[in-house]
Write a protein that holds these residues in place. Sequence first.
Motif, PDB file in Angstrom:
ATOM      1  N   TRP A  64       0.837  -1.206   0.000  1.00 23.79           N
ATOM      2  CA  TRP A  64       0.000   0.000   0.000  1.00 23.79           C
ATOM      3  C   TRP A  64       0.871   1.255   0.000  1.00 23.79           C
ATOM      4  CZ3 TRP A  64      -0.111   3.615   4.059  1.00 23.79           C
ATOM      5  CH2 TRP A  64      -1.144   4.561   4.013  1.00 23.79           C
ATOM      6  N   ALA A  65       1.843   1.274   0.938  1.00 19.54           N
ATOM      7  CA  ALA A  65       2.697   2.458   1.089  1.00 19.54           C
ATOM      8  C   ALA A  65       3.548   2.676  -0.160  1.00 19.54           C
ATOM      9  CB  ALA A  65       3.587   2.305   2.325  1.00 19.54           C
ATOM     10  N   LEU A  66       4.132   1.602  -0.648  1.00 20.76           N
ATOM     11  CA  LEU A  66       4.992   1.721  -1.822  1.00 20.76           C
ATOM     12  C   LEU A  66       4.188   2.192  -3.036  1.00 20.76           C
ATOM     13  CD1 LEU A  66       7.789   1.323  -2.981  1.00 20.76           C
ATOM     14  CD2 LEU A  66       7.243  -1.074  -3.381  1.00 20.76           C
ATOM     15  N   GLY A  67       3.004   1.582  -3.225  1.00 19.35           N
ATOM     16  CA  GLY A  67       2.169   1.958  -4.358  1.00 19.35           C
ATOM     17  C   GLY A  67       1.745   3.415  -4.281  1.00 19.35           C
ATOM     18  N   LEU A  68       1.389   3.850  -3.067  1.00 24.35           N
ATOM     19  CA  LEU A  68       0.948   5.226  -2.881  1.00 24.35           C
ATOM     20  C   LEU A  68       2.101   6.197  -3.152  1.00 24.35           C
ATOM     21  CD1 LEU A  68      -1.651   6.646  -2.073  1.00 24.35           C
ATOM     22  CD2 LEU A  68      -0.867   6.631   0.293  1.00 24.35           C
ATOM     23  N   LEU A  69       3.303   5.851  -2.651  1.00 28.91           N
ATOM     24  CA  LEU A  69       4.467   6.722  -2.864  1.00 28.91           C
ATOM     25  C   LEU A  69       4.786   6.865  -4.349  1.00 28.91           C
ATOM     26  CD1 LEU A  69       6.950   5.709  -0.027  1.00 28.91           C
ATOM     27  CD2 LEU A  69       5.819   7.901  -0.375  1.00 28.91           C
ATOM     28  N   VAL A  70       4.764   5.751  -5.055  1.00 26.95           N
ATOM     29  CA  VAL A  70       5.062   5.817  -6.487  1.00 26.95           C
ATOM     30  C   VAL A  70       3.994   6.655  -7.196  1.00 26.95           C
ATOM     31  CG1 VAL A  70       5.327   4.485  -8.614  1.00 26.95           C
ATOM     32  CG2 VAL A  70       6.293   3.618  -6.484  1.00 26.95           C
ATOM     33  N   ALA A  71       2.727   6.468  -6.793  1.00 25.29           N
ATOM     34  CA  ALA A  71       1.648   7.243  -7.419  1.00 25.29           C
ATOM     35  C   ALA A  71       1.838   8.736  -7.164  1.00 25.29           C
ATOM     36  CB  ALA A  71       0.293   6.771  -6.888  1.00 25.29           C
ATOM     37  N   ILE A  72       2.317   9.079  -5.938  1.00 28.20           N
ATOM     38  CA  ILE A  72       2.583  10.495  -5.643  1.00 28.20           C
ATOM     39  C   ILE A  72       3.735  10.979  -6.526  1.00 28.20           C
ATOM     40  CG2 ILE A  72       3.412  12.106  -3.887  1.00 28.20           C
ATOM     41  CD1 ILE A  72       2.073  10.258  -1.789  1.00 28.20           C
ATOM     42  N   GLY A  73       4.770  10.138  -6.611  1.00 27.74           N
ATOM     43  CA  GLY A  73       5.964  10.502  -7.388  1.00 27.74           C
ATOM     44  C   GLY A  73       5.646  10.713  -8.856  1.00 27.74           C
ATOM     45  N   VAL A  74       4.647  10.025  -9.371  1.00 30.95           N
ATOM     46  CA  VAL A  74       4.286  10.180 -10.782  1.00 30.95           C
ATOM     47  C   VAL A  74       3.188  11.229 -10.932  1.00 30.95           C
ATOM     48  CG1 VAL A  74       3.311   9.018 -12.800  1.00 30.95           C
ATOM     49  CG2 VAL A  74       4.913   7.797 -11.317  1.00 30.95           C
ATOM     50  N   GLY A  75       2.158  11.138 -10.077  1.00 24.64           N
ATOM     51  CA  GLY A  75       0.961  11.961 -10.240  1.00 24.64           C
ATOM     52  C   GLY A  75       1.192  13.438 -10.002  1.00 24.64           C
ATOM     53  N   VAL A  76       1.954  13.773  -8.954  1.00 23.54           N
ATOM     54  CA  VAL A  76       2.153  15.186  -8.622  1.00 23.54           C
ATOM     55  C   VAL A  76       2.964  15.909  -9.714  1.00 23.54           C
ATOM     56  CG1 VAL A  76       3.238  16.762  -6.983  1.00 23.54           C
ATOM     57  CG2 VAL A  76       1.750  14.932  -6.151  1.00 23.54           C
ATOM     58  N   PRO A  77       4.146  15.409 -10.094  1.00 21.13           N
ATOM     59  CA  PRO A  77       4.897  16.106 -11.151  1.00 21.13           C
ATOM     60  C   PRO A  77       4.114  16.180 -12.466  1.00 21.13           C
ATOM     61  CG  PRO A  77       6.287  14.460 -10.100  1.00 21.13           C
ATOM     62  CD  PRO A  77       4.905  14.255  -9.585  1.00 21.13           C
ATOM     63  N   LEU A  78       3.413  15.090 -12.788  1.00 18.49           N
ATOM     64  CA  LEU A  78       2.654  15.068 -14.036  1.00 18.49           C
ATOM     65  C   LEU A  78       1.529  16.105 -13.981  1.00 18.49           C
ATOM     66  CD1 LEU A  78       2.737  13.365 -16.627  1.00 18.49           C
ATOM     67  CD2 LEU A  78       0.942  11.936 -15.662  1.00 18.49           C
ATOM     68  N   GLY A  79       0.868  16.185 -12.842  1.00 14.20           N
ATOM     69  CA  GLY A  79      -0.215  17.150 -12.678  1.00 14.20           C
ATOM     70  C   GLY A  79       0.296  18.574 -12.761  1.00 14.20           C
ATOM     71  N   VAL A  80       1.450  18.834 -12.122  1.00 16.45           N
ATOM     72  CA  VAL A  80       2.039  20.176 -12.145  1.00 16.45           C
ATOM     73  C   VAL A  80       2.423  20.544 -13.578  1.00 16.45           C
ATOM     74  CG1 VAL A  80       4.048  21.535 -11.431  1.00 16.45           C
ATOM     75  CG2 VAL A  80       2.840  20.097  -9.762  1.00 16.45           C
ATOM     76  N   LEU A  81       3.051  19.581 -14.270  1.00 17.95           N
ATOM     77  CA  LEU A  81       3.498  19.816 -15.638  1.00 17.95           C
ATOM     78  C   LEU A  81       2.305  20.142 -16.545  1.00 17.95           C
ATOM     79  CD1 LEU A  81       6.237  19.570 -17.211  1.00 17.95           C
ATOM     80  CD2 LEU A  81       5.361  17.374 -18.030  1.00 17.95           C
TER      81      LEU A  81
END
Lengths: 258, 329
Positions: A64-81
């Motif tokens: 759960w934690a690993l999946g959530l962290l990776v999703a944050i790592g991908v989702g936040v920069p992608l959303g900002v971009l």
Amino acid sequence: MRSAQLTRGAIGVAGFLILGELVVRLWVSRTFDFPAPSVILYEAALLLADPEFLEGMLVTIGNWALGLLVAIGVGVPLGVLLGALPRAEQAVRPLLEFMRPIPSVAIIPLAILLIPEDSLMKVSVIVYASLWPILINTLYGMHDVDPLAKESMRTFGFGPLAVLARVSLPSAAPFMATGVRIAAGIALVLAVSAELLAGGVNGIGVFAVAAGSGNRMDLIMAATLWAGIFGVVANLALQTAERRLFRWHWLRTGGART
Amino acid sequence: MTRNLRCRAIAVGAAVALALTACGSGGESPDTTANADGLEKTTIKVGALPIPDSVSLYIANAKGYFKEEGLTVEPVTITGGAAAIPQVENGSLDISMTNYVSTFSAVEAGKKIKLVADMYQAAENNFNIMVPKDSPINAVADLKGKTILVNNLRNVATLAVTTQLKVAGLTENDVKFAEKPFPEMGNAIASGQADAGWITEPFITATQSQLGFRKLADTMTGETENLPIAGWMATEEWAQKHPKTLAAFQRAISKAQALASSDRKEVEAMVPTYTKITPEVASVITLGTYPSELNADRLQKVADLMLEYKYLEKPIDVKSIIVAPPAAG
């Protein structure tokens, strides 16, 4: 105020348990085989002394934690971009709107076929499902940035990167946090569902599969209870972190009570 | 401790690459190259359902039969024989439990699967049609127009029930089959969603003692007497690439099967360790048998029955899909 709220909550939970106990014992158990709340609570307490279950809980929470962290790592920069580049966003938007409503649990069988490594498969479906709320909320956050503030910065001669770092990101951050909190709940659903569908060496879902095959409804319910407790604790922790980190945002939006 | 701190730091910072290494759960056992015995692979993942059928895997592990062969076996819980086929195909499992009906259907559909060891064979009263105590259904013929719950459609359950319907002068078209997992069958029938269920242990015992169900018929009689139920499978490619590993697995499993079939106490002692069946229940449930030899003639009966009842379109020669252990032990 706060303690009165807690007391009322506790009375609610106790009332629900007593009502459940009566309904199960007096009515349900006459026709069906279903454990009463007291039995479930007892088994749930015993599970704390079961090393196999604890290990399984750790495996599930780890995924759960690993999946959530990776999703944050991908989702936040992608959303900002995408938020910073409106044309790119327009190009990607139809695809996003198409992918987002697909029930994430439905991709688990596909993931089982495509990804041979068991824990990678489980983390991947968690990442996929948690990505959408994080990405979409980040995008909303980026859209919500006060144009006047951005204009003022530019007037003072700041470049686009400085505007992004000093205005857009801080302003969008509370939205990102909300996205993460929503994603945390979804990630838990996927973490357990993937185990229920694919099995595995250990995990809350794997434990439930074994309990089902052994006709132990009480153990299934006890394991489900612990998964639920973890979900509540994770949500509370994230909510508290949000309030601490973004106090100004809460004040601005009138601190909607949750 | 440091691991914990690092993970927390990442939660704030979201450095994904680092997270993958720091918080990664459960390092995977690498493919070890040939050891002294010349095994192609010394650590294998074997899928099994947490039910009494697969007891030999756990006996072989507990008694050190795999260790004697230089093999480390990691049991993985699967959710069904058919569901495990993609997992052996994509390599997440080396060997897995399967049921023969699923296997033969998969083979006809073009899957390159080989049977590598036998596991479980039906005995009297361990796959029964159960009905509620006060049900008006008193004979198999009374099932006409009724709904029967099975764990999977077009599989062992429907095949076994159909053979009994035939004896009673009915066909599968005279009844309605509905799918329901074993743990939910008892309550579904009790609430009137269905009239009867094809149930196995520990659920036969459970529905009898907790819901007062009675047995309508044993589905493993006549054509289905001693029907082979489950075995171990691997892909053709895996079996070709790992002949020595496979032979080692086969020797250890065969030894464990022999122990399981000769001493019920061993099964009763082992079942509660890997299933959630309690020792008390394990001592009273009806068990099948545990053949120690993979015999094509015996398994042929399943393929022939499937052909007879149109589960297969063309005959399957079981000899062509089994990988028997080398003669010299």
